[in-house]
Design a protein around this motif. Sequence first.
Motif, short mmCIF file in Angstrom:
data_model
loop_
_atom_site.label_atom_id
_atom_site.label_comp_id
_atom_site.label_asym_id
_atom_site.label_seq_id
_atom_site.Cartn_x
_atom_site.Cartn_y
_atom_site.Cartn_z
N UNK A 47 0.82 -1.21 0.00
CA UNK A 47 0.00 0.00 0.00
C UNK A 47 0.87 1.27 0.00
N UNK A 48 0.53 2.21 -0.84
CA UNK A 48 1.29 3.46 -0.94
C UNK A 48 1.30 4.16 0.42
N UNK A 49 2.49 4.47 0.93
CA UNK A 49 2.58 5.04 2.28
C UNK A 49 2.15 6.49 2.36
N UNK A 50 1.73 6.88 3.54
CA UNK A 50 1.47 8.28 3.88
C UNK A 50 2.29 8.53 5.14
N UNK A 51 3.40 9.25 4.97
CA UNK A 51 4.33 9.45 6.08
C UNK A 51 5.15 10.72 5.84
N UNK A 52 5.43 11.43 6.90
CA UNK A 52 6.24 12.64 6.77
C UNK A 52 7.68 12.32 6.37
N UNK A 53 8.10 11.07 6.51
CA UNK A 53 9.47 10.69 6.16
C UNK A 53 9.56 10.05 4.77
N UNK A 54 8.44 9.97 4.05
CA UNK A 54 8.43 9.43 2.69
C UNK A 54 7.93 10.52 1.74
N UNK A 55 8.75 10.83 0.75
CA UNK A 55 8.38 11.80 -0.29
C UNK A 55 8.39 11.09 -1.63
N UNK A 56 7.58 11.59 -2.56
CA UNK A 56 7.57 11.05 -3.91
C UNK A 56 8.48 11.87 -4.82
N UNK A 57 9.22 11.18 -5.66
CA UNK A 57 10.05 11.78 -6.70
C UNK A 57 9.34 11.52 -8.03
N UNK A 58 9.04 12.58 -8.77
CA UNK A 58 8.32 12.41 -10.04
C UNK A 58 8.79 13.43 -11.07
N UNK A 59 8.37 13.22 -12.30
CA UNK A 59 8.73 14.08 -13.43
C UNK A 59 10.25 14.25 -13.54
N UNK A 60 10.95 13.14 -13.37
CA UNK A 60 12.42 13.13 -13.50
C UNK A 60 12.78 13.14 -14.98
N UNK A 61 13.69 14.02 -15.37
CA UNK A 61 14.12 14.06 -16.77
C UNK A 61 15.51 14.68 -16.90
N UNK A 62 16.16 14.33 -17.97
CA UNK A 62 17.36 15.01 -18.45
C UNK A 62 17.02 15.46 -19.86
N UNK A 63 17.24 16.72 -20.15
CA UNK A 63 16.89 17.28 -21.45
C UNK A 63 17.62 16.58 -22.59
N UNK A 86 18.88 16.31 -5.41
CA UNK A 86 17.63 15.65 -4.99
C UNK A 86 17.78 15.05 -3.60
N UNK A 87 18.90 14.36 -3.37
CA UNK A 87 19.14 13.73 -2.06
C UNK A 87 19.29 14.79 -0.97
N UNK A 88 20.07 15.84 -1.24
CA UNK A 88 20.24 16.91 -0.25
C UNK A 88 18.89 17.53 0.09
N UNK A 89 18.11 17.86 -0.93
CA UNK A 89 16.80 18.48 -0.72
C UNK A 89 15.87 17.56 0.04
N UNK A 90 15.81 16.29 -0.36
CA UNK A 90 14.93 15.34 0.31
C UNK A 90 15.30 15.19 1.78
N UNK A 91 16.58 15.07 2.05
CA UNK A 91 17.03 14.95 3.45
C UNK A 91 16.67 16.20 4.24
N UNK A 92 16.86 17.38 3.64
CA UNK A 92 16.51 18.64 4.31
C UNK A 92 15.03 18.71 4.63
N UNK A 93 14.21 18.13 3.77
CA UNK A 93 12.76 18.11 3.98
C UNK A 93 12.32 17.04 4.98
N UNK A 94 13.25 16.23 5.45
CA UNK A 94 12.93 15.19 6.43
C UNK A 94 12.66 13.82 5.84
N UNK A 95 12.93 13.66 4.55
CA UNK A 95 12.68 12.37 3.90
C UNK A 95 13.73 11.35 4.32
N UNK A 96 13.27 10.17 4.64
CA UNK A 96 14.13 9.02 4.89
C UNK A 96 14.10 8.12 3.66
N UNK A 97 12.97 8.18 2.93
CA UNK A 97 12.76 7.37 1.74
C UNK A 97 12.10 8.21 0.65
#
Length: 195
Positions: free
Chosen positions: A103-119, A138-149
């Motif tokens: 089941x898709x999680x709902x947690x303050x430590x889980x963020x979704x990464x989407x619309x990933x692209x390289x031009x 992406x990793x620095x930003x996610x960690x700053x936001x509190x993401x573990x996953x």
Amino acid sequence: MQVTTLSFDNLHQHGALFANLLRARHRTFIDGAGWDLPQADGMEFDQYDTPASRWVAVHERGEILAGVRLTPTTHRCGIYSYMIRDAQAGLLPSIPRDLLSFPAPVSSTVWESSRVFVSDSVPAADRMRVQMQLIHEMVISARTLGAVTLLGIIPEHSWRLARRVGLDCVAAGPVMDTGGLRSVCVTISMQTKLH
């Protein structure tokens, strides 16, 4: 080359960078991949581009080289939450409901990464360097936001590449067809160090 994490709080400090990111997404996902997505004035956007999200942009002299959107799994906007959860709930018919093996999680430590692209404009010789800059920020930003996953949908074999550059990236669902591309859901741990 510069890397910037955009939010609604700092958009005003970066001129046209956010609009240019949405234009680059249009070129990538609508013009390039042929996806049927919302658009206006040459920009691609959807219901997940809200003040709760963050956007990482790799850019050089105003040109967007790569990007990714980060969205908290706890956020809701009307009937929508985040792309993977909404697909699992049947709200996004273009994405299979069985995309995730739990089941898709709902947690303050889980963020979704989407619309990933390289031009497509990034030369082959520079693609790895641009990807590394994108992943690093992406990793620095996610960690700053509190993401573990992070939870995301990526091209079928990209998770192996991610592991080679130091991301703890694990397939979390079956390979599926998403708009003509073979993709897979993955989890990415923010606990590991990047090479």
